[in-house]
Each structure stands twice: as C-alpha cells, then as structure tokens.
Design a protein around this motif. Structure first.
Motif, mmCIF file in Angstrom:
data_model
loop_
_atom_site.group_PDB
_atom_site.id
_atom_site.type_symbol
_atom_site.label_atom_id
_atom_site.label_comp_id
_atom_site.label_asym_id
_atom_site.label_seq_id
_atom_site.Cartn_x
_atom_site.Cartn_y
_atom_site.Cartn_z
ATOM 1 N N GLY A 257 0.765 -1.235 0.000
ATOM 2 C CA GLY A 257 0.000 0.000 0.000
ATOM 3 C C GLY A 257 0.796 1.284 0.000
ATOM 4 O O GLY A 257 0.210 2.368 0.005
ATOM 5 N N SER A 258 2.127 1.213 -0.033
ATOM 6 C CA SER A 258 2.908 2.446 -0.105
ATOM 7 C C SER A 258 2.767 3.054 -1.494
ATOM 8 O O SER A 258 2.688 2.336 -2.497
ATOM 9 C CB SER A 258 4.378 2.168 0.211
ATOM 10 O OG SER A 258 4.957 1.310 -0.750
ATOM 11 N N VAL A 259 2.740 4.395 -1.555
ATOM 12 C CA VAL A 259 2.435 5.095 -2.808
ATOM 13 C C VAL A 259 3.546 6.084 -3.147
ATOM 14 O O VAL A 259 3.994 6.849 -2.295
ATOM 15 C CB VAL A 259 1.084 5.848 -2.712
ATOM 16 C CG1 VAL A 259 0.771 6.559 -4.021
ATOM 17 C CG2 VAL A 259 -0.035 4.896 -2.340
ATOM 18 N N ARG A 260 3.971 6.049 -4.404
ATOM 19 C CA ARG A 260 4.863 7.078 -4.933
ATOM 20 C C ARG A 260 4.126 7.763 -6.079
ATOM 21 O O ARG A 260 3.550 7.092 -6.940
ATOM 22 C CB ARG A 260 6.162 6.460 -5.452
ATOM 23 C CG ARG A 260 7.088 5.952 -4.358
ATOM 24 C CD ARG A 260 8.363 5.396 -4.967
ATOM 25 N NE ARG A 260 8.112 4.194 -5.742
ATOM 26 C CZ ARG A 260 8.885 3.765 -6.741
ATOM 27 N NH1 ARG A 260 9.937 4.483 -7.121
ATOM 28 N NH2 ARG A 260 8.600 2.642 -7.375
ATOM 29 N N LYS A 261 4.148 9.087 -6.106
ATOM 30 C CA LYS A 261 3.406 9.840 -7.126
ATOM 31 C C LYS A 261 4.352 10.552 -8.081
ATOM 32 O O LYS A 261 5.411 11.030 -7.683
ATOM 33 C CB LYS A 261 2.465 10.863 -6.477
ATOM 34 C CG LYS A 261 1.265 10.255 -5.781
ATOM 35 C CD LYS A 261 0.293 11.337 -5.337
ATOM 36 C CE LYS A 261 -0.945 10.724 -4.691
ATOM 37 N NZ LYS A 261 -1.931 11.765 -4.304
ATOM 38 N N ARG A 262 3.932 10.626 -9.327
ATOM 39 C CA ARG A 262 4.654 11.362 -10.354
ATOM 40 C C ARG A 262 3.641 12.142 -11.181
ATOM 41 O O ARG A 262 2.540 11.661 -11.432
ATOM 42 C CB ARG A 262 5.413 10.401 -11.281
ATOM 43 C CG ARG A 262 6.470 9.570 -10.575
ATOM 44 C CD ARG A 262 6.928 8.450 -11.464
ATOM 45 N NE ARG A 262 8.097 7.767 -10.930
ATOM 46 C CZ ARG A 262 8.630 6.700 -11.474
ATOM 47 N NH1 ARG A 262 8.109 6.180 -12.583
ATOM 48 N NH2 ARG A 262 9.699 6.140 -10.931
ATOM 49 N N GLU A 263 4.040 13.322 -11.624
ATOM 50 C CA GLU A 263 3.195 14.101 -12.537
ATOM 51 C C GLU A 263 3.875 14.192 -13.887
ATOM 52 O O GLU A 263 5.108 14.220 -13.983
ATOM 53 C CB GLU A 263 2.936 15.505 -11.984
ATOM 54 C CG GLU A 263 1.994 15.531 -10.801
ATOM 55 C CD GLU A 263 1.463 16.924 -10.518
ATOM 56 O OE1 GLU A 263 1.109 17.640 -11.481
ATOM 57 O OE2 GLU A 263 1.410 17.285 -9.324
#
Length: 248
Positions: free
Chosen positions: A47-53
C-alpha cells in the motif's frame, strides 16, 4: 446498447470479425492532436504510494501517431522525456531522454518488454499493437459495468516480436475501447491486468480518465489519472522530434 445472441458463435448477432474489431480499436479517433496533464501512482502490494506528474502530447498525421511524455515531478524524474513515433507498416520507434545523463536512449526491440520508468507498464504497452502482426479472434461477450463488451483474443504471429504469448481484451464495440486487458506469457501465465476505472467523452472523443495496470504476481499497481485533457489545439509537429525531446 448492442445485444448479442446466445448461440455457439460468441460473435453471433454482431457481424464483426476479430481482425475487424482489432482494426477499429487501432483506428479509434483520438483527435488531430491532444494534450493532457496526468498523475501516475506507483502502489506496492503493502500500500505504499509514490506519485509522479507528467504531461502528454499527441498528434495524428495521416494515421501515423506520435506521442511525447514529459515528467514534471518529483525532482528525481523531472525532465525525463519519452518519445514514440510511428513510421508506418507497424514500425514504431521509441526514445527515452534522461536529463541527469544528458543523453537519449533508443529503446530497441529486445527492450520492449522492460518496465517503463519502473511502472507496471512496459515499453511495448506504450505503443499501438500493429493489427496485421497478430491473429485475432472473438471468443465471447461479457458485460463490464453498464457496457456490453466483446472478448477479443490476440496472439502474435511467428514473425512478430512480443513479450506476450496472448492478449485478451474486453472491447466495448460502441466506443471501440478496451475496458479490460489481460496479458499472458508462455505456459498461459497471466502476468498483468489493465482496467479502465473511469472514462469521459471529451470534445467528442472517448477518453480514459483513470486506468490501472496490476502485476498478477507481485500485486504492485500503477494508476494513471488524467487531470485535464484537451484535443485539436493545433500542436506543432516540431514537438515530436528527438531535438525537442532533448531541449528541456
């Protein structure tokens, strides 16, 4: 909504061959050009999240499509660019620009099965599948949410290079869009599943506004959400060049 007869032939009542359905998916209108702003979430099985735009620019030139993806955040990937352009006859070229190294790497055929920027999408998934490089067969019909779909099974021909042995797509024939895709490797092993979580008609073009690709073994997922999309804005074809890719 189209209806399908319950007969031995799963495509009965819908006069469409597997190849014709695959061609319609390939030819689905995407405007003369498009621009979108999107977020990519890399989600582990825990469930760990890394975000990129990132931003996406696309253009259609007489049926040949090109696309440029430019990551804008976070800092460790900002400036990274990815260029795809079709040369015709099913031939597609891909280039990845790495700003930290100030170099562009051409993605060769043997690398197409590798992960695209550590996501659950591969480089092969980032290009359109040439219709005549695969054999196609409609093997059933199924309802996904409110939409009827035809189940399309595609297998690479002997002279086609692919990391997949079979691809199974649930295509909504009213909009020519796959709502679910399963990817299989040798020994009929399911490796990942793609699903459209939401879609919207934007300026007359059906657009996936949220999608997910999930690895069948690790449970890792990549979710892409389109925050804003616009079509037919008059993009210059100068954007879709290696020179522009390296200019940012």
């Amino acid at each position: 909504m189209a209806s399908f007869a319950a007969e031995s032939d799963p495509a009965a009542g819908f006069e469409l061959s597997g190849r014709e359905l695959a061609q319609r998916v390939y030819d689905r209108p995407a405007g003369e050009d498009m621009t979108s702003h999107a977020v990519m979430e890399l989600i582990s099985a825990k469930g760990s999240v890394r975000k990129r735009e990132f931003r996406v620019y696309g253009i259609d030139q007489q049926g040949r499509r090109s696309q440029l993806i430019r990551f804008t955040s976070p800092a460790d990937i900002s400036g990274t660019g990815f260029l795809v352009f079709e040369k015709g006859q099913g031939d597609t070229e891909q280039f990845l620009y790495l700003p930290a190294l100030r170099r562009t790497r051409r993605i060769v055929s043997s690398q197409k099965g590798h992960s695209f920027v550590n996501s659950d999408f591969s480089y092969e998934d980032m290009e359109r599948r040439p219709v005549d490089g695969w054999s196609h067969k409609i093997v059933g019909s199924e309802k996904i949410g409110p939409m009827e779909t035809l189940v399309l099974e595609s297998r690479p021909k002997d002279d086609t290079s692919s990391s997949y042995a079979r691809v199974k797509s649930w295509v909504a024939p009213e909009i020519d869009m796959p709502l679910r895709v399963e990817y299989y490797q040798r020994n009929d092993r399911l490796v990942k599943t793609y699903r459209v979580l939401s879609l919207e008609n934007i300026q007359g073009y059906w657009t996936e506004t949220k999608v997910v690709m999930e690895d069948a073994e690790s449970g890792h997922r990549t979710i892409i959400t389109n925050l804003e999309t616009s079509y037919d804005t008059g993009l210059s074809d100068d954007i879709f060049t290696q020179r522009y890719l390296e200019s940012q």
